[in-house]
Design an enzyme around this catalytic site. Sequence first.
Site, PDB file in Angstrom:
ATOM      1  N   ASP A  55       0.830  -1.204   0.000  1.00  0.00           N
ATOM      2  CA  ASP A  55       0.000   0.000   0.000  1.00  0.00           C
ATOM      3  C   ASP A  55       0.870   1.261   0.000  1.00  0.00           C
ATOM      4  OD1 ASP A  55      -2.125  -1.714   0.334  1.00  0.00           O
ATOM      5  OD2 ASP A  55      -2.124  -1.490   2.519  1.00  0.00           O
TER       6      ASP A  55
HETATM    7  N1  URA Z   1      -1.150  -5.960   3.916  1.00  0.00           N
HETATM    8  C1  URA Z   1      -1.590  -4.691   3.956  1.00  0.00           C
HETATM    9  O1  URA Z   1      -2.587  -4.392   4.586  1.00  0.00           O
HETATM   10  N2  URA Z   1      -0.918  -3.773   3.263  1.00  0.00           N
HETATM   11  C2  URA Z   1       0.207  -4.028   2.572  1.00  0.00           C
HETATM   12  O2  URA Z   1       0.782  -3.146   1.978  1.00  0.00           O
HETATM   13  C3  URA Z   1       0.652  -5.370   2.551  1.00  0.00           C
HETATM   14  C4  URA Z   1      -0.045  -6.315   3.236  1.00  0.00           C
END
Ligand code: URA
Length: 267
Positions: free
Chosen positions: A113
């Site tokens: 993310d």
């Molecule tokens: N899980 C999440 O919530 N975000 C990420 O970036 C990777 C795994």
Amino acid sequence: MPLPPLDDEPDGERLQKVLARAGIGSRRVCEELIADGKVTVNGVAAVLGRRVDPEADRIEVDGVPLSVREGLVYYLLNKPAAVVTTASDPEGRRTVVELVPDEPRVYPVGRLDYETEGLLILTNDGDLTHRLTHPSFGVEKEYLAEVTGTPSRGVLRMLREGVELDDGPTAPAKASLQPPNHLTLTIHEGRNRQVRRMCDAVGHPVVRLVRTRIGPIVDRTLKPGEWRDLTPAEVRALETQVAGAAKASERAERKAAGAARHAADEE
Ligand code: URA
């Protein structure tokens, strides 16, 4: 007439030289692997003296393909927060590909993310990308999540057993707590925003999320925004993981097919 140089075309390169260049070990070690029958070329056990074309021949050591195709690059990036995991962003935000060399063009393996930090592999090896991101290969990823509040033992149990999300229950995860509020979570599914949603679901939203391991790959020295090449041994370790997973899934498929045949015979 002059003799052709030993390691030249048209007969290809000596297998042990190709293996050594791929980081398998010294030429001596590679010769021993060949002599022990551990190396196959196009599915056939190789003998000492074998010559190969590394671009065209499929070379495997202990059943694991060699990553020696020319032009393939593998970067390990420590992604900082506020960077998107795409090749380009319509909103003009900084992207992970801007943090690594332009040429050759590489793509992120999976995604983190915008606000998530930590380890991300970028490569132009589409085959490995496919196998690392496909859920059926189940490569483990470990995250360190700073969460609100202090998760109880019951919460840890829920995370370990699987929590209900809007797109279905999660598979069992490994979960441990470094009190008061740092969770280490290891998952192998890679669903969208999975760790954040799991922590939301158990009442402890994530404040900060860092990926600390991708399968066998860890690096505690790479600073946010820094990248390095994966070593040949690391690429091989990744290949080994997905090869192991592929064999396990083939075994499961054969078992299921066998059970189905057995059931049909009994009818
Ligand atoms: N899980 C999440 O919530 N975000 C990420 O970036 C990777 C795994």
